[in-house]
Design an enzyme around this catalytic site. Structure first.
Site, short mmCIF file in Angstrom:
data_model
loop_
_atom_site.label_atom_id
_atom_site.label_comp_id
_atom_site.label_asym_id
_atom_site.label_seq_id
_atom_site.Cartn_x
_atom_site.Cartn_y
_atom_site.Cartn_z
N TYR A 2 2.23 74.78 -8.87
CA TYR A 2 0.98 74.04 -8.63
C TYR A 2 0.84 73.75 -7.12
O TYR A 2 -0.17 74.11 -6.51
CB TYR A 2 0.96 72.73 -9.41
CG TYR A 2 -0.10 71.77 -8.91
CD1 TYR A 2 0.25 70.64 -8.19
CD2 TYR A 2 -1.44 72.04 -9.13
CE1 TYR A 2 -0.73 69.79 -7.70
CE2 TYR A 2 -2.42 71.19 -8.64
CZ TYR A 2 -2.05 70.07 -7.92
OH TYR A 2 -3.02 69.22 -7.42
N ASP A 23 -19.08 73.66 -13.85
CA ASP A 23 -17.88 73.26 -14.57
C ASP A 23 -17.79 74.07 -15.86
O ASP A 23 -18.80 74.30 -16.52
CB ASP A 23 -17.94 71.75 -14.92
CG ASP A 23 -16.55 71.15 -15.18
OD1 ASP A 23 -16.17 70.19 -14.50
OD2 ASP A 23 -15.83 71.71 -16.05
N LYS A 29 -1.79 75.40 -4.15
CA LYS A 29 -2.64 74.61 -3.25
C LYS A 29 -2.36 74.99 -1.78
O LYS A 29 -3.28 75.12 -0.98
CB LYS A 29 -2.41 73.12 -3.46
CG LYS A 29 -2.97 72.59 -4.78
CD LYS A 29 -4.50 72.70 -4.80
CE LYS A 29 -5.10 72.08 -6.05
NZ LYS A 29 -6.56 72.18 -6.07
N ARG A 87 5.78 56.44 -5.42
CA ARG A 87 4.58 57.22 -5.20
C ARG A 87 3.50 56.41 -4.50
O ARG A 87 3.51 55.18 -4.56
CB ARG A 87 4.02 57.73 -6.55
CG ARG A 87 4.92 58.72 -7.29
CD ARG A 87 5.07 60.02 -6.57
NE ARG A 87 5.84 61.01 -7.31
CZ ARG A 87 7.17 61.09 -7.31
NH1 ARG A 87 7.87 60.21 -6.60
NH2 ARG A 87 7.80 62.03 -8.00
N ILE A 125 -11.59 63.58 -11.05
CA ILE A 125 -11.94 63.42 -9.62
C ILE A 125 -13.43 63.68 -9.45
O ILE A 125 -14.16 62.90 -8.81
CB ILE A 125 -11.14 64.42 -8.74
CG1 ILE A 125 -9.66 64.43 -9.06
CG2 ILE A 125 -11.44 64.18 -7.27
CD1 ILE A 125 -8.88 63.24 -8.64
N SER A 185 -3.33 68.82 -2.30
CA SER A 185 -2.45 67.85 -2.97
C SER A 185 -1.20 67.57 -2.15
O SER A 185 -0.72 68.45 -1.43
CB SER A 185 -2.04 68.39 -4.35
OG SER A 185 -1.02 67.59 -4.91
N ALA A 186 -0.68 66.38 -2.33
CA ALA A 186 0.60 66.01 -1.70
C ALA A 186 1.72 66.88 -2.24
O ALA A 186 2.81 66.94 -1.66
CB ALA A 186 0.89 64.54 -1.99
C1 WQD Z 1 4.58 59.42 -10.99
C2 WQD Z 1 5.97 58.80 -11.14
C3 WQD Z 1 7.49 60.15 -12.42
C4 WQD Z 1 5.23 59.77 -16.18
C5 WQD Z 1 1.45 64.59 -9.96
C6 WQD Z 1 1.20 65.80 -9.13
C7 WQD Z 1 0.32 65.43 -7.95
C8 WQD Z 1 -0.92 64.76 -8.43
C9 WQD Z 1 -0.59 63.56 -9.33
C10 WQD Z 1 -2.71 66.38 -8.46
C11 WQD Z 1 7.10 59.81 -10.98
C12 WQD Z 1 7.19 58.85 -13.14
C13 WQD Z 1 5.63 59.67 -14.85
C14 WQD Z 1 6.04 59.20 -17.20
C15 WQD Z 1 7.58 58.45 -15.52
N1 WQD Z 1 -1.76 65.68 -9.10
N2 WQD Z 1 6.77 59.00 -14.54
N3 WQD Z 1 7.18 58.55 -16.83
O1 WQD Z 1 4.30 63.72 -10.56
O2 WQD Z 1 3.91 62.01 -8.69
O3 WQD Z 1 2.16 63.68 -9.16
O4 WQD Z 1 0.24 64.04 -10.39
O5 WQD Z 1 -2.97 66.41 -7.30
O6 WQD Z 1 0.03 66.62 -7.28
O7 WQD Z 1 2.42 66.27 -8.62
O8 WQD Z 1 2.57 61.88 -10.80
O9 WQD Z 1 2.09 60.17 -12.49
O10 WQD Z 1 3.30 62.29 -13.20
O11 WQD Z 1 4.52 60.57 -11.83
O12 WQD Z 1 8.63 57.86 -15.23
O13 WQD Z 1 5.73 59.27 -18.42
O14 WQD Z 1 6.08 58.28 -12.45
O15 WQD Z 1 8.85 60.51 -12.53
O16 WQD Z 1 8.17 59.15 -10.35
P1 WQD Z 1 3.37 62.84 -9.80
P2 WQD Z 1 3.08 61.24 -12.16
#
Ligand code: WQD
Length: 348
Positions: free
Chosen positions: A151, A34, A155, A238, A15, A127-128
């Site tokens: 996490y 950093d 936040k 998402r 970011i 974060s969401a």
């Molecule tokens: C997205 C979708 C998984 C990997 C997290 C944090 C959020 C933000 C972004 C900081 C989900 C699916 C994922 C894989 C899969 N971080 N998936 N196979 O969990 O929505 O958000 O990271 O701010 O706060 O919670 O992101 O990309 O891990 O997952 O099927 O190998 O993809 O189940 O539905 P997430 P993600």
């Protein structure tokens, strides 16, 4: 008017590096602190090549009071963008104390240093994940917050601490706190140059970097964490947002704060998302369509801590900041793949 110095904590990260590019493009002078535990000095070098500007970097931890004191006393800092934090949902479930110490304690140390030095303008990376299992979809800023992992809880705790700076005695006086908490949805993609991007240590946890690892042969197949959710195709929905849209959202929030009257106080919460939910299968299909690369899949059990759907209502960001997203899903996925193709092993 003199160029304004903006302290960016974690400025060498995914970011952070994109926020540096957006700040410089808007005429600000970013300074970076950093500790490089989850980032590389190479990203700063590439930001300098993209912008043609030298970027001052202090190597250190946001929890180091002496480093912060030196920064605030030696530099005329107009505002702080606080990005330095640990951000893995999975890891936070394994090492919660590490997350509360790093994300919450360090934020306390930072705002104490800001207060001592009369710097009251702050953009906070939230974060969401603070919403947890969405009670209402799309998620607006006043939706119920009930994080399902340490996490997200860390936040939300930071947001509560920052809110207290405005609602209590700290919020009075002639130069009160001006704070914006930005709740990120799912940042993906990379700068169009393909020279800065998401650079996770080891196998990525997030979807898009993992798809790229399958595409370049470093991983055999993508594990789809459950296809039995109550969503159109059964996989998680998402709100994916291009990292450059997210970075520009920080600049819009900073511009807004710096335009407030000196005696005005605020502590706003703003979602940064596109306002649309996309499923795992849709993301894979789009990636295959634009790259021509087949992504083998294996549907497995759900991942602990995951929610079925999480996407934003982005109306407040537009009405308050005049910010809205500009990049398409194809630009998100195409830029992510360009970055991974340029740096197959990230910054070595
Ligand atoms: C997205 C979708 C998984 C990997 C997290 C944090 C959020 C933000 C972004 C900081 C989900 C699916 C994922 C894989 C899969 N971080 N998936 N196979 O969990 O929505 O958000 O990271 O701010 O706060 O919670 O992101 O990309 O891990 O997952 O099927 O190998 O993809 O189940 O539905 P997430 P993600």
């Amino acid at each position: 008017m003199d160029v304004q110095n903006i302290l960016v904590t974690g400025g060498a990260g995914y970011i952070g590096s994109h926020v540096l590019v957006a700040l410089i493009a808007s005429g600000y002078n970013p300074l970076v602190i950093d500790n490089f535990t989850n980032s590389s000095k190479k990203s700063i070098q590439n930001c300098q090549k993209i912008t043609g500007k030298l970027i001052e970097v202090v190597e250190g931890d946001v929890g180091d009071v002496e480093i912060l004191e030196n920064l605030f006393t030696q530099k005329n800092i107009s505002a702080v963008i606080h990005l330095a934090a640990l951000k893995s949902v999975n890891e936070s479930c394994v090492e919660p104390l590490k997350y509360f110490k790093n994300n919450v304690a360090n934020t306390l140390t930072l705002v104490e240093a800001m207060k001592r030095n009369g710097v009251h303008n702050l953009i906070f990376s939230s974060s969401a994940a603070v919403y947890g299992n969405a009670s209402v979809i799309p998620l607006t800023e006043n939706c119920h917050t009930k994080p399902t992992n340490p996490y997200g809880a860390s936040k939300l705790m930071c947001e509560e601490i920052l809110k207290s700076l405005v609602t209590t005695c700290d919020g009075q006086g002639s130069d009160p706190w001006k704070i914006v908490n930005l709740r990120y949805f799912n940042p993906v993609g990379a700068h169009e140059s393909g020279t800065i991007g998401e650079n996770p240590r080891g196998a990525p946890a997030n979807l898009v970097p993992y798809i790229c690892e399958v595409a370049n042969g470093h991983q055999e197949r993508l594990k789809v964490y459950g296809d039995d959710y109550n969503t159109p195709d059964g996989t998680g929905l998402r709100d994916y947002i291009h990292i450059m849209d997210l970075a520009k959202g920080h600049v819009s929030a900073l511009n807004w704060i710096l335009k407030l009257e000196k005696n005005e106080k605020c502590c706003e919460v703003i979602n940064l998302g596109v306002g649309r939910g996309i499923s795992v299968f849709e993301m894979v299909k789009r990636f295959e369509a634009i790259t021509g690369i087949n992504i083998p899949l294996k549907v497995t059990e759900r991942r602990p801590g995951d929610v079925a759907e999480s996407y934003s209502s982005a109306g407040k960001a537009y009405s308050l900041l005049g910010w809205k997203t500009e990049y398409s899903l194809d630009q998100m996925l195409g830029s992510a793949w360009l970055w991974r193709s340029n740096y197959p092993r990230g910054y070595e």
